[in-house]
Enzyme design. Structure first.
Site, PDB file in Angstrom:
ATOM      1  N   LEU A 267      37.569  39.212  38.101  1.00  0.00           N
ATOM      2  CA  LEU A 267      38.222  40.463  38.494  1.00  0.00           C
ATOM      3  C   LEU A 267      37.918  41.659  37.585  1.00  0.00           C
ATOM      4  O   LEU A 267      38.825  42.394  37.188  1.00  0.00           O
ATOM      5  CB  LEU A 267      39.748  40.281  38.599  1.00  0.00           C
ATOM      6  CG  LEU A 267      40.236  39.349  39.710  1.00  0.00           C
ATOM      7  CD1 LEU A 267      41.733  39.099  39.576  1.00  0.00           C
ATOM      8  CD2 LEU A 267      39.934  39.943  41.085  1.00  0.00           C
TER       9      LEU A 267
ATOM     10  N   GLY B 199      29.232  40.276  51.973  1.00  0.00           N
ATOM     11  CA  GLY B 199      29.297  40.192  50.521  1.00  0.00           C
ATOM     12  C   GLY B 199      27.970  39.820  49.892  1.00  0.00           C
ATOM     13  O   GLY B 199      27.219  40.669  49.420  1.00  0.00           O
TER      14      GLY B 199
ATOM     15  N   CYS C  90      41.982  34.917  44.463  1.00  0.00           N
ATOM     16  CA  CYS C  90      40.865  34.919  43.511  1.00  0.00           C
ATOM     17  C   CYS C  90      40.783  33.574  42.795  1.00  0.00           C
ATOM     18  O   CYS C  90      41.740  33.164  42.138  1.00  0.00           O
ATOM     19  CB  CYS C  90      40.997  36.032  42.482  1.00  0.00           C
ATOM     20  SG  CYS C  90      39.599  36.037  41.322  1.00  0.00           S
TER      21      CYS C  90
END
Length: 311
Positions: free
Chosen positions: A73, A270, A131
């Site tokens: 992150l 992505g 995540c």
């Protein structure tokens, strides 16, 4: 005339393709590049309250059928993205964009969301519950009790359009349990799926990324069957007002077509975006339109969710 227009939560988008949070969205320059491409919109890097460096490098590796990452992150902090979006919505009031968020604790999640609630942001917010790459931080959406509690707390004060990014589920019972929770709340969308957590890729006799001894989220072609299953399972189970964003394994127009066929209203790119750059949006859109022409479909509504089964 074939159209790939779509809508989420009443907002209209000229194209159903966009980036996935984490790719081509760390900086304003990257977001501008996606904004000015063939993509219908963009989503920001998943923002925490403050700047995060993320995990040590190397932390991302393109591999033959996709990618492995343990980014951790990294982001420029909520204010960086929120300020940009507030400015952008005045300059381009006819367009809608996505703000991706996550707290490093439940308390931080509420701090962030309350800040967005109190702001003038008029776009869509995506809360990342999935995540897999922060050491010591589990994927929230695998804990149904915690997910239910967080959503109950969030919707006690958050009234703006909100969706959630989900990890992949693999058990039919889990689809049932998760959908039952999501259907209790005024979610605008769910995003299926984040990378498949904790894969391992080896070159010669070594892992290819540094964090977590090489364990990382798997993306790209490897995960398309799992992503499609999640899109369709939730399309079958969720209230009609909760739309689905399909993410995972979108390399070609055919891949995007399959996500929509399974029920997706929007499709995120992505790994392919990382490998190819924003020109991928043009190529995938053109390939999708060619399939639609061949099949006689004029709009996404003509085939969305109409996956055929074998009797």
């Amino acid at each position: 005339m074939v159209s790939t227009k779509t809508q989420i939560a009443g907002f209209e988008f000229d194209n159903c393709l966009m980036n996935a949070a984490g790719v081509a969205c760390m900086t304003i320059e990257e977001l501008e590049e996606v904004k000015n491409s063939a993509a219908g919109t963009f989503v920001t890097k998943t923002a925490t309250l403050d700047f995060r460096q993320g995990n040590p490098e190397p932390r991302y590796q393109d591999v033959p059928l996709g990618s492995i990452n343990s980014m951790g992150l990294p982001n420029n902090g909520l204010d960086y993205y929120l300020d940009y979006l507030l400015d952008l919505q005045e300059k381009e009031s006819n367009r809608t964009f996505f703000l991706s968020l996550v707290g490093m604790s439940p308390e931080e999640t509420h701090t962030i969301l309350k800040k967005v609630q109190e702001s003038d942001f008029r776009g869509l917010t995506e809360l990342n519950l999935s995540c897999p790459n922060v050491p010591g931080k589990p994927q929230i959406a695998y804990d149904f009790e915690t997910t239910d509690r967080i959503l109950a707390e969030v919707f006690a004060y958050f009234t703006k359009p909100l969706g959630i990014k989900l990890p992949p589920y693999f058990d039919i019972v889990h689809f049932d349990q998760a959908a039952a929770i999501f259907n209790k709340y005024p979610l605008k969308f769910v995003n299926c799926v984040n990378s498949i957590g904790n894969g391992l890729y080896i070159e010669d006799e070594s892992v290819v990324i540094r964090p977590k001894n090489g364990f990382g989220g798997i993306g790209g072609e490897y995960i398309k069957p799992t992503a499609l299953a999640n899109v369709h399972a939730f399309y079958q189970r969720l209230n009609p007002q909760i739309q689905i964003i399909g993410t995972g394994g979108v390399l070609t127009g055919r891949d995007a077509f399959e996500h929509i066929l399974c029920g997706a209203s929007m499709v995120q790119v992505g790994t392919t975006l990382h490998k190819e750059g924003v020109s991928a949006f043009d190529r995938i859109t053109n390939e999708l339109k060619a399939i639609m022409v061949e099949k006689g479909y004029e709009s996404l509504e003509d085939f969305r969710g109409k996956l055929r089964y074998i009797d």
